[in-house]
Motif scaffolding. Sequence first.
Motif, PDB file in Angstrom:
ATOM      1  N   PHE A   3      -3.514  50.313  34.271  1.00  0.00           N
ATOM      2  CA  PHE A   3      -3.542  49.068  34.051  1.00  0.00           C
ATOM      3  C   PHE A   3      -4.579  48.839  33.199  1.00  0.00           C
ATOM      4  O   PHE A   3      -6.052  48.397  33.635  1.00  0.00           O
ATOM      5  CB  PHE A   3      -4.402  48.547  35.672  1.00  0.00           C
ATOM      6  N   SER A   6      -6.094  45.119  32.762  1.00  0.00           N
ATOM      7  CA  SER A   6      -6.117  44.780  33.791  1.00  0.00           C
ATOM      8  C   SER A   6      -7.641  44.845  34.368  1.00  0.00           C
ATOM      9  O   SER A   6      -8.635  43.944  34.329  1.00  0.00           O
ATOM     10  CB  SER A   6      -5.129  44.370  34.557  1.00  0.00           C
ATOM     11  N   ASP A 165       1.212  45.948  34.693  1.00  0.00           N
ATOM     12  CA  ASP A 165       0.298  45.627  34.214  1.00  0.00           C
ATOM     13  C   ASP A 165      -0.244  44.559  32.747  1.00  0.00           C
ATOM     14  O   ASP A 165      -1.484  43.725  32.932  1.00  0.00           O
ATOM     15  CB  ASP A 165      -0.061  46.881  32.757  1.00  0.00           C
ATOM     16  N   LEU A 168      -0.049  41.000  35.588  1.00  0.00           N
ATOM     17  CA  LEU A 168      -1.314  41.331  36.404  1.00  0.00           C
ATOM     18  C   LEU A 168      -2.590  40.480  35.134  1.00  0.00           C
ATOM     19  O   LEU A 168      -3.316  39.720  35.209  1.00  0.00           O
ATOM     20  CB  LEU A 168      -1.725  42.448  37.127  1.00  0.00           C
ATOM     21  N   ALA A 169      -2.598  41.085  33.712  1.00  0.00           N
ATOM     22  CA  ALA A 169      -3.666  41.224  32.392  1.00  0.00           C
ATOM     23  C   ALA A 169      -3.497  39.772  32.719  1.00  0.00           C
ATOM     24  O   ALA A 169      -4.846  38.520  32.989  1.00  0.00           O
ATOM     25  CB  ALA A 169      -3.733  42.124  31.906  1.00  0.00           C
TER      26      ALA A 169
END
Length: 253
Positions: A3, A6, A165, A168-169
Amino acid sequence: MEFRRSRAIVPVLDVLEEAGSTNDVLVSRAAGLPDLAVVLTDNQTGGRGRLGRVWVSPPGKAIAVSVLIKPSGLPVESFGWFPLIAGLAMSRALSPLVPGAVEVKWPNDVLIDGSKVCGILTELLPDLSGLVIGSGVNLTLSADELPTETSTSLLVAGATDIDVDAVLAAYLRHLTTLYREFETAGGDPVTSAIRDEVAEACHTIGRSVRVLLPSGDDLLGTAVGIDEDGRLLVETDAGITAVAAGDVTHLRY
């Protein structure tokens, strides 16, 4: 998964192999964590939705993410906007990934072509110093793995090469931007333009709705807007009612 994208956005990001509820984990750790700390898992075994509903999905096919919000100087009364802010952030994160229309259902569901891909649950910290925003996103569930006929996933909705990722980011980036704008405006949804932005994205406004109120009563009418407290305005023959909490069904006539 590391991640990396993120982690560049938030001060703390804790990836758990499994969690009963990421909200519960983050609430229990909140005192020692900074604003915008994040806990997430792709295997949540005891997730909760609104009205006490259970939110569970097959491991590895959905993500549960909770974000700690510790606002500087915002009145507690303004915290009711955060489910709407989170829904708007998530809708903006997911929109580029699918061909269908991504919209927000008041107060805290994100829909793709009318089917639910994400639910959001916010919980106040016990000392009222902030709150935790929990989001559950269906990523790669197949059609036969979806929990209800009105659910969808990014995969079912046509997304390809789903990068967790990246999803989410994008969410954290949009959430942080909207949060800071709201915070800078002192929690004023008009000055920050949050109310207008939420209303524009809200799939509920303009629709015939049934609202199951906390009292158990049904309110039937047309959703006509969102007021300065984030409440849904429902017009009936008796006038306009401001709904602070309730389970909304979009009606089709």
